[in-house]
Design an enzyme around this catalytic site. Structure first.
Site, short mmCIF file in Angstrom:
data_model
loop_
_atom_site.label_atom_id
_atom_site.label_comp_id
_atom_site.label_asym_id
_atom_site.label_seq_id
_atom_site.Cartn_x
_atom_site.Cartn_y
_atom_site.Cartn_z
N CYS A 163 -1.50 8.54 -7.26
CA CYS A 163 -0.01 8.45 -7.29
C CYS A 163 0.61 7.45 -8.34
CB CYS A 163 0.40 7.85 -5.75
SG CYS A 163 -0.30 8.88 -4.46
N HIS A 303 7.00 1.06 -4.81
CA HIS A 303 6.32 2.11 -4.43
C HIS A 303 6.51 2.70 -3.12
CE1 HIS A 303 2.84 4.73 -4.88
NE2 HIS A 303 2.15 4.29 -3.91
N GLU A 314 2.56 -4.73 -0.87
CA GLU A 314 3.47 -4.58 -2.07
C GLU A 314 4.47 -5.66 -1.63
OE1 GLU A 314 6.41 -1.84 -4.56
OE2 GLU A 314 5.74 -0.97 -2.66
N LYS A 335 11.27 6.90 -1.87
CA LYS A 335 10.48 7.77 -1.20
C LYS A 335 11.00 8.21 0.13
CE LYS A 335 6.20 6.95 -3.62
NZ LYS A 335 6.33 5.88 -4.51
N HIS A 340 6.89 11.66 -0.92
CA HIS A 340 6.07 11.14 -1.93
C HIS A 340 5.48 12.35 -2.64
CE1 HIS A 340 3.09 9.02 -4.01
NE2 HIS A 340 2.33 8.37 -2.86
N PHE A 399 -4.48 5.83 -5.11
CA PHE A 399 -5.94 5.77 -4.63
C PHE A 399 -6.65 5.45 -5.93
CE2 PHE A 399 -5.55 9.06 -0.86
CZ PHE A 399 -4.69 8.20 -0.20
#
Length: 413
Positions: A163, A303, A314, A335, A340, A399
């Site tokens: 991502c 994010h 975050e 998002k 996403h 990831f």
């Protein structure tokens, strides 16, 4: 003195629309692009919603012959690049060909192509596999076909960092120009993996929202009742140029690329480090690269995936970097509206960050209804906010513990 790099063209397609203007208008108005999955029958799946782009017509951007040889993610990369190049007004003459490159990120590549031809293999045998099968599925075909479309013979690579792919592509393009390897770069990220295997795989990780009854409310970053991210497709491409090169051709300039950070959590395959250490280091690295301090940042595009772990991590990381000032910085999680875009997310959100700076608008984080005690910052709940923005930070984490942070600032000649 380091080479200055600016952004001169933008192109995108998202669940909110085809093109920068419709997407941005959707963002500012707090519109959701999430709905029931239509690309396949999701009966029996835990998640039956996603952010699709059913109106995408690749034939508007490339020939039917090429369309048949490209997975959907590559078609989207070329389409977004066409928009961005038109916006920038950049013509790649034979003299310029070696000076213009392409870096486009993608997380998973041609998953739909893999699913299609695996079925062909099982049902019809190995001799029925298309000779374009391998070229269609590999992630680096996105920058490859973009470069071929425009004749760009400069640096050509693809970032595949889950991502964070799109953000890493933008950052790497920035550094490619700074070190003198190109005068201009076509860069960004794309993804299109709303397929049975893609949705089933993320469902098995318990990563997706199952808020199927109200799709438009499913993506709810930082809200107490968030239950996972919502898959989406699309991408964003920007044209990045060395400042003197852009000025010499009279290009319009959206913003200056100021800083880039990239780090690793070295913690877990899918979960962020609980204390946000990797993200902290990444934000600090980007600030140092930009020659800025935490006090200089006016806005953050988070994010903000809408997963329980990511949003807390975050938030903690932002507090560690910005201290008490973290509470007064408007933080947007776009998002909540687009879903996403996986490998395309970082590039799309970089474009949103640039537009925030251009328009002095912090986009809303929609569906923010119930405060989470662990997520207690200013997430610009539910309505866009007019606010002076001269420096904006965009966060992307993926990831494998991979992190990317981009900083853009208002261009001052």
């Amino acid at each position: 003195m380091s080479v200055r790099v600016v952004v001169t063209g933008l192109g995108m397609l998202t669940p909110l629309g085809i093109g920068v203007e419709p997407t941005w208008q959707g963002i500012v108005s707090g519109k959701s692009g999430i709905g029931p999955i239509t690309s396949f029958d999701p009966t029996g799946f835990d998640t039956t919603i996603a952010g699709e782009i059913p109106e995408f017509q690749p034939e508007k951007y490339m020939s039917p012959k090429l369309i048949k040889r490209m997975d959907r993610f590559v078609q989207m990369a070329v389409a977004a690049a066409v928009m961005a190049m038109e916006d920038a007004g950049l013509q790649i003459t034979p003299h310029l060909q070696p000076l213009v490159g392409a870096i486009v990120g993608c997380g998973l590549g041609g998953l739909a192509t893999i699913e299609k031809y695996h079925k062909v293999l099982l049902e019809r045998g190995p001799k029925k596999i298309s000779p374009f099968f391998i070229p269609m599925l590999i992630p680096n075909m996105a920058p490859g076909m973009v470069a071929m479309h425009f004749g760009a013979q400069g640096p050509n690579t693809s970032t595949v960092t889950a991502c964070a792919s799109g953000a890493h592509a933008v950052g790497d393009a920035f550094k490619t120009i700074q070190r003198g390897a190109a005068k201009a770069m076509i860069t960004g990220g794309v993804e299109s993996v709303i397929t049975p295997l893609g949705v089933a795989g993320f469902n098995s990780l318990k990563a997706l929202s199952t808020h199927n009854d109200e799709p438009e409310k499913a993506s709810r970053p930082f809200d107490l009742h968030r239950d996972g991210f919502v898959m989406a497709e699309g991408g964003g491409i920007m044209i990045m140029e060395e400042l003197e090169f852009a000025k010499a051709r009279g290009a319009k300039i959206y913003a200056e690329v100021a800083g880039y950070g990239l780090t690793g959590d070295a913690y877990h395959m899918t979960a962020p480090s609980p204390d946000g250490t990797g993200a902290v280091l990444c934000m600090q690295q980007a600030l140092a690269d930009a020659g800025l301090t935490p006090d200089d940042v006016d806005h953050i595009n988070a994010h903000g995936t809408s997963t329980p772990l990511n949003d807390v991590s975050e938030t903690m990381a932002i507090k560690k970097v910005f201290g008490e000032r973290a509470y007064s910085i408007p933080i947007s999680a776009t998002k909540s509206m687009t879903g996403h875009l996986l490998g395309g997310a970082g590039a799309v959100e970089a474009i949103f960050s640039i537009l925030s700076l251009v328009h002095n608008v912090a986009p809303p984080t929609i569906n923010y209804e119930t405060a989470d005690p662990e997520c207690d910052l200013d997430y610009v709940p539910n309505q866009a906010r007019q606010v002076p923005i001269n420096v904006v930070m965009s966060n992307s984490f993926g990831f494998g513990g991979t992190n990317a942070v981009l900083i853009f600032k208002r261009y001052i000649p």
